[in-house]
Design a protein around this motif. Sequence first.
Motif, short mmCIF file in Angstrom:
data_model
loop_
_atom_site.label_atom_id
_atom_site.label_comp_id
_atom_site.label_asym_id
_atom_site.label_seq_id
_atom_site.Cartn_x
_atom_site.Cartn_y
_atom_site.Cartn_z
N MET A 1 0.82 -1.21 0.00
CA MET A 1 0.00 0.00 0.00
C MET A 1 0.86 1.25 0.00
O MET A 1 0.64 2.19 -0.80
CB MET A 1 -0.91 0.00 1.23
CG MET A 1 -1.92 -1.11 1.30
SD MET A 1 -2.64 -1.30 2.97
CE MET A 1 -3.21 0.37 3.31
N GLY A 2 1.84 1.29 0.91
CA GLY A 2 2.69 2.47 1.01
C GLY A 2 3.53 2.71 -0.21
O GLY A 2 3.77 3.86 -0.60
N THR A 3 3.99 1.63 -0.86
CA THR A 3 4.78 1.77 -2.08
C THR A 3 3.89 2.18 -3.25
O THR A 3 4.24 3.07 -4.04
CB THR A 3 5.51 0.45 -2.40
OG1 THR A 3 6.33 0.09 -1.29
CG2 THR A 3 6.37 0.57 -3.64
N GLY A 4 2.73 1.55 -3.34
CA GLY A 4 1.82 1.87 -4.44
C GLY A 4 1.32 3.30 -4.41
O GLY A 4 1.18 3.94 -5.47
N ILE A 5 1.06 3.84 -3.22
CA ILE A 5 0.54 5.21 -3.13
C ILE A 5 1.60 6.23 -3.53
O ILE A 5 1.26 7.32 -4.01
CB ILE A 5 0.02 5.50 -1.70
CG1 ILE A 5 -0.93 6.70 -1.71
CG2 ILE A 5 1.16 5.74 -0.73
CD1 ILE A 5 -2.25 6.44 -2.36
N VAL A 6 2.87 5.89 -3.36
CA VAL A 6 3.94 6.79 -3.83
C VAL A 6 3.83 6.95 -5.35
O VAL A 6 4.04 8.05 -5.89
CB VAL A 6 5.32 6.24 -3.44
CG1 VAL A 6 6.44 7.02 -4.14
CG2 VAL A 6 5.52 6.32 -1.93
N ALA A 7 3.50 5.86 -6.03
CA ALA A 7 3.38 5.90 -7.49
C ALA A 7 2.13 6.65 -7.92
O ALA A 7 2.18 7.56 -8.76
CB ALA A 7 3.37 4.48 -8.05
N THR A 8 0.96 6.28 -7.38
CA THR A 8 -0.29 6.89 -7.83
C THR A 8 -0.39 8.36 -7.42
O THR A 8 -0.96 9.17 -8.16
CB THR A 8 -1.49 6.11 -7.27
OG1 THR A 8 -1.40 6.03 -5.85
CG2 THR A 8 -1.52 4.69 -7.82
N PRO B 1 -4.50 -6.49 2.86
CA PRO B 1 -4.38 -7.17 1.55
C PRO B 1 -5.31 -6.64 0.48
O PRO B 1 -4.85 -6.35 -0.64
CB PRO B 1 -4.66 -8.63 1.92
CG PRO B 1 -4.22 -8.76 3.34
CD PRO B 1 -4.59 -7.46 3.97
N PRO B 2 -6.63 -6.47 0.74
CA PRO B 2 -7.46 -5.93 -0.34
C PRO B 2 -7.09 -4.51 -0.73
O PRO B 2 -7.16 -4.15 -1.91
CB PRO B 2 -8.89 -5.99 0.23
CG PRO B 2 -8.75 -6.25 1.68
CD PRO B 2 -7.44 -6.92 1.89
N MET B 3 -6.64 -3.69 0.22
CA MET B 3 -6.22 -2.33 -0.14
C MET B 3 -4.95 -2.36 -0.98
O MET B 3 -4.77 -1.53 -1.89
CB MET B 3 -6.03 -1.48 1.10
CG MET B 3 -7.33 -0.96 1.68
SD MET B 3 -7.12 0.33 2.93
CE MET B 3 -6.66 -0.66 4.35
N ALA B 4 -4.06 -3.30 -0.70
CA ALA B 4 -2.86 -3.45 -1.51
C ALA B 4 -3.23 -3.81 -2.94
O ALA B 4 -2.67 -3.27 -3.91
CB ALA B 4 -1.94 -4.51 -0.90
N VAL B 5 -4.19 -4.73 -3.10
CA VAL B 5 -4.63 -5.15 -4.43
C VAL B 5 -5.25 -3.96 -5.17
O VAL B 5 -4.96 -3.73 -6.36
CB VAL B 5 -5.65 -6.31 -4.30
CG1 VAL B 5 -6.31 -6.60 -5.64
CG2 VAL B 5 -4.97 -7.55 -3.78
N LEU B 6 -6.09 -3.19 -4.50
CA LEU B 6 -6.73 -2.03 -5.13
C LEU B 6 -5.72 -0.97 -5.53
O LEU B 6 -5.83 -0.35 -6.59
CB LEU B 6 -7.77 -1.44 -4.17
CG LEU B 6 -9.00 -2.30 -3.88
CD1 LEU B 6 -9.76 -1.77 -2.68
CD2 LEU B 6 -9.91 -2.35 -5.10
N THR B 7 -4.71 -0.76 -4.69
CA THR B 7 -3.70 0.26 -4.98
C THR B 7 -2.87 -0.11 -6.19
O THR B 7 -2.61 0.73 -7.07
CB THR B 7 -2.78 0.45 -3.76
OG1 THR B 7 -3.57 0.78 -2.62
CG2 THR B 7 -1.76 1.55 -4.00
N VAL B 8 -2.45 -1.37 -6.27
CA VAL B 8 -1.69 -1.82 -7.43
C VAL B 8 -2.55 -1.77 -8.68
O VAL B 8 -2.08 -1.42 -9.77
CB VAL B 8 -1.14 -3.24 -7.20
CG1 VAL B 8 -0.51 -3.80 -8.48
CG2 VAL B 8 -0.10 -3.22 -6.08
N GLY B 9 -3.84 -2.10 -8.54
CA GLY B 9 -4.74 -2.02 -9.69
C GLY B 9 -4.86 -0.61 -10.24
O GLY B 9 -4.79 -0.39 -11.45
#
Length: 345
Positions: A10-17, A74-82
């Motif tokens: 989640m923390g890594t994905g939000i840096v990207a988005t 886990p579901p938030m991680a999936v949503l963030t990567v999506g």
Amino acid sequence: MTPNWYASVMGTGIVATAAVTLPVRVPGLHLLATGVWMLAAVLLIMLTATAVRRWQDALGHHTDPVMMHFYGAPPMAVLTVGAGTLLLGRDVIGLEAAVRVDWLLWGAGTIAGLYVAVAIPFLMVTRPGGTTADGAFGGWLMPVVVPMVSASTGALLVPYTPAGQLRLTMVLGCYAMFGISLIASLVIITQIWQRLVRHGAGPARMVPTLWIVLGPLGQSVTAANLLGDVADQALPGPYANGLRIFGVLYGVPLWGFALLWAALAAAVTLRTDLPFSPAWWSFTFPVGTLVTATSGLAVHTGADLFRVAAVLLYSGLLAIWTVVAARTVRERVAATRPAGHAVSG
């Protein structure tokens, strides 16, 4: 294998988005964000493979009154990567493939998130010892904030939803999930505030969870503005205009309260000697949602205040992520060393 490790995705994905949403363009930032999204995707695959291989261990934390709340990660991680796949992955795998992948991840994350949003509170109210002794803490928000992440990331998929009843259902469904998460989060945040003033911040290891409160605050402002942007693709004019206005009327006051909470959390954190744990990732995703919220308000109001704040907050997010990621790698490497290993010198 504990579910809170998904907070690193989640923390890594939000840096990207969050980089994509910034109201200013910085040379090279898009390329950096793409690389960070790819890292988040790899982390998600690795953690999920480990969870599948050790499924009994991964699913065995529902009896832990603290850890069970982090099944929302886990579901938030999936949503963030999506979401990152749609915003950044299109440059790598093409738009059509990115949309398909995002639909798959959004569907899986949303279904799992709605289940967790019901199942964890159910366990809390029906199982003796299902809550922590001192009452509410930031982790209580993890299960109920997932529908808000689904609402904001679902808004990105509205233009790729077939027009008509399906698109209308998508928009209204996202607003319904917005309501699920918002009301539940406000109830819990009130309890967290009450616990803080009665019992204090608690053990040092729990202090990072104070930052989780920023998650539903920032994510709700982000969702309100993203959904307002696409409401006219499904709803009649008066309702669509009203929802677009709602994004600002709701967002600015919530943004102010989020800054108040961030200042409070920062003050408590700075006065605490924090031992490292996966809870440190609580510093990243919530701050990232504050970045996306600020960027959305900058776009919809045109105010330089929000443009400057978005850049400053994103700079802080990058610094925080760098520290937490480096410390995580260091601790994991140290954990894999044989017992009694010593460095000569």
